[in-house]
Design an enzyme around this catalytic site. Structure first.
Site, PDB file in Angstrom:
ATOM      1  N   LYS A  99       0.840  -1.201   0.000  1.00  0.00           N
ATOM      2  CA  LYS A  99       0.000   0.000   0.000  1.00  0.00           C
ATOM      3  C   LYS A  99       0.873   1.249   0.000  1.00  0.00           C
ATOM      4  O   LYS A  99       1.958   1.234   0.581  1.00  0.00           O
ATOM      5  CB  LYS A  99      -0.851   0.051   1.284  1.00  0.00           C
ATOM      6  CG  LYS A  99      -2.018  -0.910   1.322  1.00  0.00           C
ATOM      7  CD  LYS A  99      -2.806  -0.715   2.619  1.00  0.00           C
ATOM      8  CE  LYS A  99      -3.945  -1.708   2.738  1.00  0.00           C
ATOM      9  NZ  LYS A  99      -5.017  -1.510   1.746  1.00  0.00           N
ATOM     10  N   ARG A 102     -10.593 -11.207   2.538  1.00  0.00           N
ATOM     11  CA  ARG A 102     -11.505 -12.253   2.075  1.00  0.00           C
ATOM     12  C   ARG A 102     -10.853 -13.635   2.162  1.00  0.00           C
ATOM     13  O   ARG A 102     -11.539 -14.637   2.292  1.00  0.00           O
ATOM     14  CB  ARG A 102     -11.996 -11.935   0.655  1.00  0.00           C
ATOM     15  CG  ARG A 102     -10.931 -11.935  -0.400  1.00  0.00           C
ATOM     16  CD  ARG A 102     -11.330 -11.166  -1.657  1.00  0.00           C
ATOM     17  NE  ARG A 102     -11.263  -9.708  -1.455  1.00  0.00           N
ATOM     18  CZ  ARG A 102     -11.597  -8.816  -2.377  1.00  0.00           C
ATOM     19  NH1 ARG A 102     -12.053  -9.198  -3.556  1.00  0.00           N
ATOM     20  NH2 ARG A 102     -11.509  -7.531  -2.118  1.00  0.00           N
TER      21      ARG A 102
HETATM   22  N1  BES Z   1      -8.116  -3.367   4.607  1.00  0.00           N
HETATM   23  C1  BES Z   1      -8.333  -3.020   3.262  1.00  0.00           C
HETATM   24  C2  BES Z   1      -9.637  -2.245   3.053  1.00  0.00           C
HETATM   25  C3  BES Z   1      -9.732  -0.893   3.701  1.00  0.00           C
HETATM   26  C4  BES Z   1      -9.450   0.247   2.978  1.00  0.00           C
HETATM   27  C5  BES Z   1     -10.175  -0.754   4.995  1.00  0.00           C
HETATM   28  C6  BES Z   1      -9.564   1.484   3.558  1.00  0.00           C
HETATM   29  C7  BES Z   1     -10.293   0.491   5.583  1.00  0.00           C
HETATM   30  C8  BES Z   1      -9.993   1.605   4.864  1.00  0.00           C
HETATM   31  C9  BES Z   1      -8.376  -4.264   2.390  1.00  0.00           C
HETATM   32  O1  BES Z   1      -7.606  -5.327   2.821  1.00  0.00           O
HETATM   33  C10 BES Z   1      -7.882  -3.887   1.053  1.00  0.00           C
HETATM   34  O2  BES Z   1      -6.747  -3.513   0.963  1.00  0.00           O
HETATM   35  N2  BES Z   1      -8.734  -4.006   0.030  1.00  0.00           N
HETATM   36  C11 BES Z   1      -8.363  -3.679  -1.291  1.00  0.00           C
HETATM   37  C12 BES Z   1      -8.910  -4.750  -2.210  1.00  0.00           C
HETATM   38  C13 BES Z   1      -8.423  -4.674  -3.632  1.00  0.00           C
HETATM   39  C14 BES Z   1      -6.934  -4.908  -3.698  1.00  0.00           C
HETATM   40  C15 BES Z   1      -9.164  -5.695  -4.453  1.00  0.00           C
HETATM   41  C16 BES Z   1      -8.948  -2.308  -1.615  1.00  0.00           C
HETATM   42  O3  BES Z   1     -10.056  -2.016  -1.190  1.00  0.00           O
HETATM   43  O4  BES Z   1      -8.272  -1.547  -2.271  1.00  0.00           O
HETATM   44 MN    MN Z   2      -5.629  -5.252   2.159  1.00  0.00          MN
END
Ligand code: BES
Ligand code: MN
Ligand code: ZN
Length: 526
Positions: A301, A375
């Site tokens: 990230k 997931r």
């Molecule tokens: N933990 C994150 C989602 C999240 C984002 C929670 C902002 C709280 C605030 C999750 O694990 C994630 O990174 N999801 C990705 C999924 C994508 C790579 C398909 C996302 O939402 O970008």
């Molecule tokens: Mn994530």
């Protein structure tokens, strides 16, 4: 000979890179008491808080609630005149502070209660909490004019509006008011309403606290220890899977996500059994995402996206806090809480984009984005629940997708359901608890996005991200009535507002307890 050429033994464990983290003592929520008397009749309070009701259709100004006239007489103050001079409206959230010099009291708060809905009283509670920080006590007649459920809502608002977390060497910056007396309380059911409110507010507090803890302390094992403590206090059965047992039993998703961390993953299970349960008592399974830190993994990230990821276990915290409070709200069904806990870290052992992993029970996923890790761990826990626990209903709760934030903004969470009755029950609990949820569709047409060329599923389907994440999970729910709460949108409050303090919201337990603490949580289902 050999003795002199002996090399020093290699260290058996890597030296600790950091000092051990020790969380200092935290502040506690206020204590609450009920009294039939009015503020002026109760001695020794620092603050009196009185309700201000907005003008009605004919009225020409706002009016004051019970105890105000007596308080004004005692202090020689024209409180109504004061309202007028301050151009008070009585809207919710409005507070007028009147410092006084008197043996009995030091501060009068005139607090707006707006339309006097349950929500208004929840918000009035939070307003009083904010205006009485560091005080010893407040006596309030506000709840004496509340509708059904308003007293409990006020208590929840006052508790959560008081929340604080610190890790300062000099102690907390401010403390919640120590004691809140709900004056003018004559209702016979008030004791019960207060007890339920303390359970719900306490669960929200606990969930917030867990989300606040930094990840240099909050490892999967630490989270499991917390669960063990809650279980001991609440009389729940607890079981924790370590990495060896997770491997032996095939929890491939949890293991893959946790593989790069020096803090190995855990799976936490808590069991609640109601009094008088029989073989026929149905079981609800709750699953909470317990990612103790989400770097994104090799699909790392950016800094701004990673900053709040110590909170990626908020769903797990909601489940743990809910489980601990089920007895206090008299939940009549069995509930099993599962928290797959792992740190999504970066390292040589990390799962890679393109890896294929095998979940509990055998279904496979192609990892097309290591940042879609939530997931993967939820899938294992859901598959385990369906295969082993005979759930009448399965609900998972997770900070799952940034897409949910885009879809709904930061004021409401989203939920999906494969069963209309369950959807209705969740909607009802959301409305009465004040934790807002909006239903999202499981669009069958997007299903092809979740399919993979090589595996049973693709973890990074993209498109409408919140929906495709839900579709990915749906495969693990089997035929069980299933609800999926994605509250990435409302896991964190950007600023202080109503019962929210800036930071983690502790979202989830209030609505889950409202549902599971109702007379028949599985009405129309089991
Ligand atoms: N933990 C994150 C989602 C999240 C984002 C929670 C902002 C709280 C605030 C999750 O694990 C994630 O990174 N999801 C990705 C999924 C994508 C790579 C398909 C996302 O939402 O970008
Ligand atoms: Mn994530
Ligand atoms: Zn995540």
């Amino acid at each position: 000979m050999a003795a002199s050429s002996k090399l020093p033994a290699p260290p058996t464990a890597a030296p600790t890179a950091q000092l051990p983290a020790q969380l200092p003592a935290q502040v506690s929520p206020p204590e609450f008491a009920l009294s039939p008397a009015l503020p002026h009749q109760i001695g020794g309070a620092e603050v009196w808080a009185l309700p201000v009701v907005p003008a009605d259709a004919e009225g020409d100004g706002p009016s004051l609630g019970p105890g105000a006239e007596e308080a004004g007489d005692l202090l020689g103050l024209d409180l109504l005149g004061l309202l007028e001079a301050q151009r008070a409206t009585g809207r919710t959230g409005e507070v007028i502070s009147v410092p006084v010099v008197h043996d009995d009291v030091q501060l009068i708060l005139l607090v707006g209660v707006g339309d006097q809905s349950v929500t208004d009283f929840r918000r009035a509670g939070a307003t009083v909490a904010r205006a009485t920080k560091d005080r010893a006590s407040v006596v309030t007649s506000i709840t004496s004019i509340a509708p059904d459920g308003g007293l409990g809502a006020f208590v929840v608002g006052a508790m959560l509006g008081s929340f604080g977390f610190h890790w300062r060497s000099s102690g907390p910056k401010e403390r919640p008011v120590a004691r809140i007396v709900l004056a003018g309380t004559t209702d016979e059911d008030a004791d019960d309403e207060l007890a339920r409110a303390l359970a719900a507010g306490g669960a929200g507090w606990r969930s917030r606290m867990l989300a606040c803890v930094p990840s240099n302390l909050k490892t999967p094992a630490w989270l499991a220890e917390q669960a063990e403590e809650f279980a001991a206090a609440a009389g729940l059965r607890v079981e924790v899977w370590d990495e060896v047992r997770l491997a032996a039993e095939g929890f491939g998703g949890v293991l893959a996500v946790g593989s790069a961390s020096v803090s190995p993953p855990r799976m936490i299970r808590l069991d609640y059994t109601p009094h008088g349960a029989t073989k026929k008592t149905p079981t609800v399974v709750l699953v909470g995402k317990g990612i103790t830190f989400d770097t994104g993994g090799l699909d790392i990230k950016p800094p701004e996206g990673m900053l709040s990821m110590k909170r990626d276990m908020s769903g797990g915290a909601a489940v743990l806090a809910t489980m601990a409070a089920l007895g206090d709200v008299g939940c009549p069904v069995r509930v099993i809480g599962l928290v797959p806990a792992a740190e999504n870290a970066i390292g040589g052992a990390a799962m890679r984009p393109g890896d294929v992993i095998r979940h509990y029970g055998g279904r496979t996923s192609e990892v097309n984005n290591t940042d879609a890790e939530g997931r993967l761990v939820l899938a294992d826990a859901m598959a385990y629940a369906v295969a082993e626990l005979d759930p009448a209903v399965l609900v998972d709760i997770a900070t799952l997708t940034g897409a949910m934030k885009v879809a709904l903004g930061q004021g409401t969470g989203g939920y999906f359901a494969n069963d209309e009755t369950l959807a209705g029950l969740l909607a009802k609990a959301s409305a009465s608890s004040g934790e807002l949820l909006w239903r999202m569709p499981l669009v069958a047409d997007y299903e092809e996005r979740v399919s993979s060329r090589v595996a049973d599923g693709d973890n990074a389907a993209g498109g409408a991200g919140a929906i495709t994440a839900a579709l990915f999970l749906q495969h693990f729910a089997g035929d069980v009535p299933w609800g999926h709460i994605d509250f990435a949108s409302i896991a964190e409050a950007p600023a202080e507002r109503y019962e929210w303090t800036q930071g983690p919201t502790g979202f989830g337990p209030r609505l889950l307890l409202d549902w599971l603490g109702s007379a028949d949580p599985l009405e129309g289902i089991a």
